[in-house]
Design an enzyme around this catalytic site. Structure first.
Site, PDB file in Angstrom:
ATOM      1  N   ASN A 133     -24.690  -8.351   8.989  1.00 14.32           N
ATOM      2  CA  ASN A 133     -24.267  -7.796   7.701  1.00 14.32           C
ATOM      3  C   ASN A 133     -23.596  -6.432   7.831  1.00 14.32           C
ATOM      4  O   ASN A 133     -22.739  -6.077   7.019  1.00 14.32           O
ATOM      5  CB  ASN A 133     -25.463  -7.674   6.748  1.00 14.32           C
ATOM      6  CG  ASN A 133     -25.682  -8.938   5.939  1.00 14.32           C
ATOM      7  OD1 ASN A 133     -24.774  -9.740   5.755  1.00 14.32           O
ATOM      8  ND2 ASN A 133     -26.905  -9.116   5.459  1.00 14.32           N
ATOM      9  N   CYS A 385     -32.990 -15.115   7.656  1.00 15.81           N
ATOM     10  CA  CYS A 385     -31.588 -15.348   8.041  1.00 15.81           C
ATOM     11  C   CYS A 385     -31.067 -14.262   8.963  1.00 15.81           C
ATOM     12  O   CYS A 385     -29.907 -14.295   9.373  1.00 15.81           O
ATOM     13  CB  CYS A 385     -30.702 -15.450   6.806  1.00 15.81           C
ATOM     14  SG  CYS A 385     -31.013 -16.932   5.814  1.00 15.81           S
ATOM     15  N   PHE A 386     -31.906 -13.262   9.254  1.00 18.50           N
ATOM     16  CA  PHE A 386     -31.651 -12.256  10.278  1.00 18.50           C
ATOM     17  C   PHE A 386     -30.394 -11.420   9.995  1.00 18.50           C
ATOM     18  O   PHE A 386     -29.681 -11.016  10.926  1.00 18.50           O
ATOM     19  CB  PHE A 386     -31.559 -12.911  11.665  1.00 18.50           C
ATOM     20  CG  PHE A 386     -32.529 -14.041  11.851  1.00 18.50           C
ATOM     21  CD1 PHE A 386     -33.884 -13.867  11.588  1.00 18.50           C
ATOM     22  CD2 PHE A 386     -32.097 -15.302  12.236  1.00 18.50           C
ATOM     23  CE1 PHE A 386     -34.789 -14.914  11.723  1.00 18.50           C
ATOM     24  CE2 PHE A 386     -32.990 -16.353  12.378  1.00 18.50           C
ATOM     25  CZ  PHE A 386     -34.332 -16.155  12.115  1.00 18.50           C
ATOM     26  N   CYS A 387     -30.124 -11.188   8.705  1.00 19.36           N
ATOM     27  CA  CYS A 387     -28.969 -10.365   8.297  1.00 19.36           C
ATOM     28  C   CYS A 387     -27.659 -10.907   8.846  1.00 19.36           C
ATOM     29  O   CYS A 387     -26.731 -10.159   9.111  1.00 19.36           O
ATOM     30  CB  CYS A 387     -29.159  -8.909   8.725  1.00 19.36           C
ATOM     31  SG  CYS A 387     -30.574  -8.089   8.002  1.00 19.36           S
ATOM     32  N   ASN A 388     -27.597 -12.236   9.025  1.00 18.28           N
ATOM     33  CA  ASN A 388     -26.378 -12.865   9.547  1.00 18.28           C
ATOM     34  C   ASN A 388     -26.066 -14.080   8.677  1.00 18.28           C
ATOM     35  O   ASN A 388     -26.311 -15.222   9.068  1.00 18.28           O
ATOM     36  CB  ASN A 388     -26.580 -13.273  11.011  1.00 18.28           C
ATOM     37  CG  ASN A 388     -25.282 -13.679  11.689  1.00 18.28           C
ATOM     38  OD1 ASN A 388     -24.385 -14.234  11.066  1.00 18.28           O
ATOM     39  ND2 ASN A 388     -25.181 -13.408  12.974  1.00 18.28           N
TER      40      ASN A 388
END
Length: 465
Positions: A133, A385-388
């Site tokens: 992100n 979602c692991f900032c992706n």
């Protein structure tokens, strides 16, 4: 400074013994506390020697705010400048070509580029769908200045899709960004993209936050205009410290939208003028984290002593074991229990593996249930979602129109993945689990992970209650 005594090793018994010895001498607190830590993409762990050395250093030194001429200030200034040189040396960056800007983390480093890049109407910002992100956010600055954003698609393994090409850059300043290693899938994207993008007329941004902890990044061989790292991801201590490694030629083109303490040669209120400093100092807002910076060279020394080539080999071995464990996990009826997102082999991938568990009916189990069950037995995984979002949407095959409707229907300030899951339907996974390995990981850790996974899968075939 404490020195870790290691020698170059090769994959096999010698490599395993080297890292098992490091586990006993530098990370014994994991076994003493019964921890299985498998979230190294989230944060690295510090070695005991880093703490001892930094504590000893603080006991012996008096350091003050670097923005002065007094002895304590000058001592801190020397430490900061020495740390810059050590960072350049670690990444094999020519000090005539590169400079180091200390930031609070990799995200802050990327923000410096985004807010100051000279986008114009007609400019283009090109990036892979697979990006954190903090890279995605650059598009807000680009589009606010009239630039177009272009995404390059991923294939089923979450690699850059065959035939996806970087378009020619327009005559206006344009930027290309990608991660050296995906924080979602572990895919290592080819660093040759830097050369390809430059040949097409772009300045380049390499997000090395997930790549640098377990791979040698040599900036004499690959020369991005900007590269970001987070030191806590590399070696745990200190937190709150990252860096932007910038080619001086590219840095000079940035247009800072403001000034702050430490970034200016002078400011006049009555004359309404200011002049920014040159080079790195014009981008370091306020007082640098000088005590954290003082701890950072000890982490670099630890990695150098262990050997980045050894780290890469060790992580590859541990990753292969993780993939084997996931591949063998089955429900009681023999049905495969795991869906891996990304490559199923260790080729061109790092030590990050994203996956979900499927229940007896074939549906994806809520990742939160698995994460909580792992936590209960002392295993640290990561879920979400692991900032992706790009890699997650591609991996989970989220329907775009339905997802957009849910995004817009959930009121601002109340969004959660649980609400999103209810909205989009239980048949769609909205997050995943992530296992990531690092220097302290051993086969004993993965034995416990395998035992947990087998037990959890076995319970999916048992009647409720």
């Amino acid at each position: 400074m404490t020195t870790i005594q290691t020698e170059p090793t090769r994959q096999g018994t010698g490599l395993r013994q080297t890292f098992e010895a490091l586990r006993r001498t530098e990370f014994a607190r994991l076994d003493e506390g019964g921890h299985v830590y498998l979230d190294y993409t989230g944060s690295g762990l510090y070695a005991d020697c880093q703490v001892r050395d930094h504590d000893s250093f603080l006991e012996r030194h008096v350091l003050g705010n670097p923005h002065s001429e007094n002895p304590a200030s000058q001592a801190a200034t020397r430490i900061v400048e020495d740390a810059r040189r050590k960072v350049l040396d670690f990444f094999h960056a020519d000090p005539a070509e590169y400079t180091v800007i200390f930031t609070s983390n990799a995200s802050a480093a990327l923000k410096l580029v985004g807010e100051a890049y000279p986008f114009r109407p007609g400019s283009r910002f090109v990036l892979l769908e697979d990006n954190h992100n903090s890279v995605q956010g650059i598009r807000v600055y680009a589009e606010a200045k009239g630039a177009e954003t272009t995404y390059l698609p991923l294939d089923a393994e979450l690699r850059l899709a065959a035939g996806a090409e970087i378009p020619d850059a327009p005559s206006t300043p344009s930027l290309f960004a990608f991660p050296g290693q995906s924080n979602f899938s572990g895919v290592k994207h080819p660093l040759s993209l830097i050369r390809d993008a430059r040949n097409k007329g772009y300045r380049t941004v390499l997000d090395a936050a997930a790549y640098a902890p377990t791979n040698r990044l040599n900036l004499s061989e690959v020369t991005p205009d900007f590269a970001c790292v987070a030191f806590y991801k590399m070696f745990g201590l200190p937190t709150g410290l990252g860096a932007l490694l910038a080619r001086k030629e590219a840095l000079a083109e940035l247009e800072r939208p403001w000034f702050a303490g430490g970034t200016v040669e002078y400011v006049s209120v009555q004359n309404h003028v200011h002049r920014l400093r040159t080079d790195a100092e014009s981008f370091e807002d306020g007082t640098p984290n000088f005590l954290g910076i003082a701890a950072m060279p000890r982490g670099l020394a630890f990695l150098s002593d262990v050997g980045m080539e050894n780290v890469t080999l060790h992580v590859a071995e541990m990753t292969e074991r993780v993939l084997d464990i996931l591949d063998c996990a089955c429900l009681p009826d023999g049905t495969p229990a795991i869906e891996v997102y990304g490559p199923r082999s260790s080729e061109a991938r790092g030590g990050t593996v994203a996956f979900n568990l499927r229940g007896p009916g074939g549906g994806v189990l809520p990742y939160g249930d698995v994460e909580r069950a792992a936590s209960a037995v002392g295993i640290s995984l990561r879920g979400g979602c692991f900032c992706n979002p790009g890699a997650a949407e591609r991996a989970l095959s989220l329907p775009a129109a339905e997802a957009l409707e849910c995004f817009e229907d959930i009121p601002r300030g109340t969004f959660t993945l649980k609400k999103f899951a209810r909205c989009i339907g239980e048949e769609n996974a909205v997050g995943a689990l992530r296992v990531s390995v690092g220097i302290p990981t051993t086969h004993a850790d993965l034995d416990r992970f395998q035992e947990f996974l087998d037990d959890f899968c076995r319970t999916q075939g048992e009647p409720a209650g």
